[in-house]
Design an enzyme around this catalytic site. Structure first.
Site, PDB file in Angstrom:
ATOM      1  CE  LYS A 103      43.343  59.830 -74.438  1.00  0.00           C
ATOM      2  NZ  LYS A 103      41.916  60.125 -74.582  1.00  0.00           N
ATOM      3  CG  HIS A 104      46.155  56.398 -77.015  1.00  0.00           C
ATOM      4  ND1 HIS A 104      46.779  55.783 -75.948  1.00  0.00           N
ATOM      5  CD2 HIS A 104      44.853  56.534 -76.665  1.00  0.00           C
ATOM      6  CE1 HIS A 104      45.894  55.542 -74.993  1.00  0.00           C
ATOM      7  NE2 HIS A 104      44.712  55.994 -75.402  1.00  0.00           N
TER       8      HIS A 104
ATOM      9  CG  ASN B 124      47.535  54.001 -95.140  1.00  0.00           C
ATOM     10  OD1 ASN B 124      48.589  54.212 -95.702  1.00  0.00           O
ATOM     11  ND2 ASN B 124      46.893  52.823 -95.242  1.00  0.00           N
TER      12      ASN B 124
ATOM     13  CG  HIS C 192      54.866  52.527 -90.391  1.00  0.00           C
ATOM     14  ND1 HIS C 192      55.655  53.037 -91.410  1.00  0.00           N
ATOM     15  CD2 HIS C 192      53.738  52.067 -90.978  1.00  0.00           C
ATOM     16  CE1 HIS C 192      55.028  52.865 -92.567  1.00  0.00           C
ATOM     17  NE2 HIS C 192      53.871  52.283 -92.337  1.00  0.00           N
TER      18      HIS C 192
END
Length: 529
Positions: free
Chosen positions: A280-281, A423, A529
Site C-alpha cells: 500500500k503506497h 527508516n 527512499h
C-alpha cells in the site's frame, strides 16, 4: 510556407527488419511510386516480382567495404535534403542530375539485438549503422518535403495518406520525423551505453536514458499532474512486460505500487515456499511465506488488514483458484503473478474493476542494472540494490546465538526490510510479518509504529496479545541508539538482524545482552527512499 500534401514519386527502402516490407512496397508500387533499394532489401523486393532500382544505379558506385559504403553519396542525400520550393536547390539538382526522394523507409542494423544475444566486440561494432541514421536524420530534417518511416507499424499511416490525399500530409510527415529522431536517439543511447559498459565506466561523462511509450495515463500521482508509462532499460519481468488479463486501466500509482510489490515478492524463492506481498503506497503492509498461496496470503493479510484494503497483491507462484477466492474477499486494486490458472482468472473476472497482471516469470533479485531518480535539474543514478540476505555472512554479536527458527525468521524479515521505506523496522514470526514501521524520520518511531500496528491487528483478530510476542525484528540500517532496540524488545522481539556499523554498536549490543536476546549483523545496509 509549408505545402500540406507532398506527392510521393520515389521511395528509398533499406531495412534490416523486413516485417511487412513486401506488402508495403507492393502498395507503394500500386500508387505509382518508383522503388529504390539496397542489398538484402532489394533482393527481397525483386524476388517478390517488384521492379526495383538499385542505389548503385543512382550513385554510379557499387556497394563497397562489406556494405559499409552504399548510400553515403550526394545523389542520395541531395535527393532527400533538397528543399523543393528553393530555386537554388532545384538548380543544383538539375545540374548534378539528382532526382528527388520523397519517402525514406529505413530501420537500422540490429545493434541492440546483437548486444542482447551476447555478440562479441567486433560483431557489435559491425552492427553499428552509419548510412541508415544519416538517411533517417536527413529525411526527418527535411520533413517539410519528405516522409520518413523507421517502424513497420507506420507503413499503414503512409498508405492511408496516399489513398486519401494522393501524397503525405505535413502533420503525418512531422509526426514521422519525431519518431525518426526518437529512434536514432535511442540507437545512439544504446551504443554509448554499451561502450561505457565494456569500458567499465560506472559514471560516464554523459548518461543517456530512453523509453518507449507503453501507455498514456489519465493523470499522475494526483489528478492535476499529467503522466505516461515508458518501457525501457534492461529487460526485466514486471509491470513493463506484464499482460493485463482483465480490469480497468492502471493508474500511475497502481503501476508504481505494483512494481514495488512484484520486486519485493521476487526476493522469495518459489522453489522454497509460496510467498505473498501486499503493498500500500509503495510499502509492504503484509508479507508471508506458506505451503500454499492461500496460506501465505492469509498470513500476510493478518499483519495489517486495515492497510491492505485497496492494496496490491503480488505472489511468487501461479495464482490458483483457492488463493484467488481469498484475495477477492476484500477490495484490492491489482493482483500480479507470474501466471494464473483459468479457474483463478474466472474468479478474479467476477470483479470487473480488479486488475489481474501476469508477467511470465519473476525478476532476479541478484541481477544488476540501474536505478534512476529525478531531481530538480538532474538525475541521481545508482546501481540496483541486488544484495540478497542468503548471500550475506551473518555475524552473531551477542552472547546468545539465534535458534534455527529465529534464523529463518531473521532472514525473512531482512528480505522484507529491503523493500520498506527507510527508516524501516520489520517484526516477523513464523515466516510472516507481524508489524511494519516505514518511512519515519526516527528509527525508534518506526519501531513504535510497527508495534502499535501489531496491537491493532491482534485486536482486530480477537487475539489476547500481539504476534510480536516471541517475534524477531529486522532493521534496514544500524540502530544509532539503543532506544529503537529497547522498543522492539518491549514489543516482544527475541532476536534482531541489522547491518551494524554505528559508533554506538557496543551500547546496542549491551542492551541486547541485558535482555537476553540474540542479535546478528549483516554488514549490508538497505536504505530505500
Amino acid at each position: 510556407m509549408t505545402t500540406d500534401v507532398r506527392p510521393v514519386a520515389r521511395a528509398l527502402l533499406s531495412v534490416s527488419d523486413k516485417t511487412g516490407l513486401v506488402a508495403f512496397a507492393q502498395a507503394l508500387a500500386a500508387h505509382g511510386v518508383e522503388l529504390v533499394s539496397t542489398g538484402g532489401t532489394r533482393k527481397a523486393l525483386a524476388e517478390a516480382g517488384l521492379k526495383v532500382l538499385d542505389v548503385a544505379d543512382l550513385t554510379g558506385f557499387p556497394e563497397m567495404m562489406d556494405g559499409r559504403v552504399k548510400t553515403l553519396h550526394p545523389t542520395v542525400h541531395g535527393g532527400i535534403l533538397a528543399i523543393r520550393d528553393n530555386a537554388e536547390h532545384q538548380a543544383s539538382m538539375k545540374e548534378h542530375a539528382i532526382a528527388p526522394i520523397d519517402l525514406v523507409v529505413v530501420n537500422l542494423y540490429p545493434f541492440e539485438a546483437t548486444v542482447a544475444r551476447g555478440g562479441d566486440y567486433d560483431d557489435c561494432v559491425e552492427n553499428i549503422d552509419i548510412g541508415g541514421p544519416a538517411m533517417i536524420r536527413a529525411a526527418a530534417k527535411n520533413h517539410a518535403d519528405v516522409a520518413v518511416v523507421v517502424d513497420p507499424s507506420d507503413y499503414q499511416t503512409v498508405l492511408d495518406d496516399l489513398a486519401a490525399h494522393g501524397g503525405t500530409r505535413f502533420l503525418t510527415r512531422r509526426g514521422l520525423a519525431q519518431r525518426a529522431y526518437a529512434r536514432t536517439a535511442t540507437y545512439d543511447a544504446a551504443i554509448t551505453t554499451w561502450f561505457a559498459k565494456i569500458a567499465e565506466e560506472d559514471a560516464p561523462q554523459t548518461r543517456l536514458f530512453t523509453g518507449t511509450l507503453a501507455e498514456a495515463l489519465r493523470y499522475g500521482e494526483n489528478p492535476h499532474q499529467s503522466a505516461a508509462f515508458y518501457a525501457g532499460g534492461a529487460a526485466r519481468p514486471g509491470v513493463a512486460t506484464a499482460r493485463q488479463i482483465q480490469g480497468k486501466a492502471l493508474s500511475y500509482n497502481n503501476l508504481n505500487d505494483t512494481d514495488a510489490a512484484f520486486e519485493a515478492v521476487a526476493e522469495f524463492d518459489p522453489a522454497r515456499a509460496a510467498a505473498v506481498v501486499i503493498v500500500k503506497h509503495a510499502n509492504p503492509c503484509g508479507v508471508a511465506e506458506g505451503a500454499t498461496l492461500e496460506e501465505a496470503y492469509r498470513k500476510a493479510l493478518a499483519c495489517d488488514p486495515t492497510s491492505a484494503f485497496g492494496g496490491i497483491v503480488a505472489m511468487n507462484r501461479t495464482l490458483d483458484a483457492a488463493a484467488a477466492r481469498a484475495m477477492v474477499d476484500i477490495f484490492t486494486e491489482v493482483i500480479v503473478a507470474p501466471d494464473a490458472t483459468e479457474e483463478a482468472i474466472a474468479i478474479v473476472g467476477a470483479k470487473k474493476n480488479l486488475r489481474l497482471l501476469v508477467t511470465g516469470s519473476l525478476p532476479d533479485p541478484r541481477a544488476g542494472g540501474l536505478a534512476v531518480k529525478s531531481l530538480a535539474g538532474g538525475l541521481l543514478v545508482q546501481s540496483r540494490d541486488n544484495a540478497v540476505v542468503d548471500d550475506m555472512e551473518l555475524k552473531v554479536v551477542t552472547r546468545r546465538a539465534p535458534t534455527n527458527t529465529e534464523l529463518a525468521d531473521l532472514a525473512f524479515a531482512f528480505r522484507v526490510a529491503k523493500h520498506v521505506k527507510s527508516n524501516a523496522i520489520v517484526y516477523a514470526k513464523d515466516l510472516a510479518t507481524v508489524g511494519i514501521g516505514a518511512g519515519q524520520m526516527s528509527r525508534v518511531d518506526s519501531a513504535r509504529i510497527a508495534a502499535r500496528k501489531a496491537i491493532d491487528a491482534a485486536e482486530a483478530a480477537g487475539l489476547a496479545e500481539p504476534l510480536t510476542k516471541g517475534c524477531v525484528v529486522a532493521s534496514d540500517a544500524f540502530f544509532p541508539f539503543a532506544d529503537g532496540l529497547v522498543t522492539a524488545i518491549e514489543a516482544g522481539a527475541t532476536a534482531v538482524i541489522q547491518p551494524g556499523g554505528s559508533i554506538r554498536d557496543a551500547d546496542v549490543i549491551a542492551a541486547a545482552d541485558a535482555a537476553g536476546i540474540a542479535m546478528v549483523f549483516t554488514g549490508v545496509r538497505h536504505f530505500r527512499h
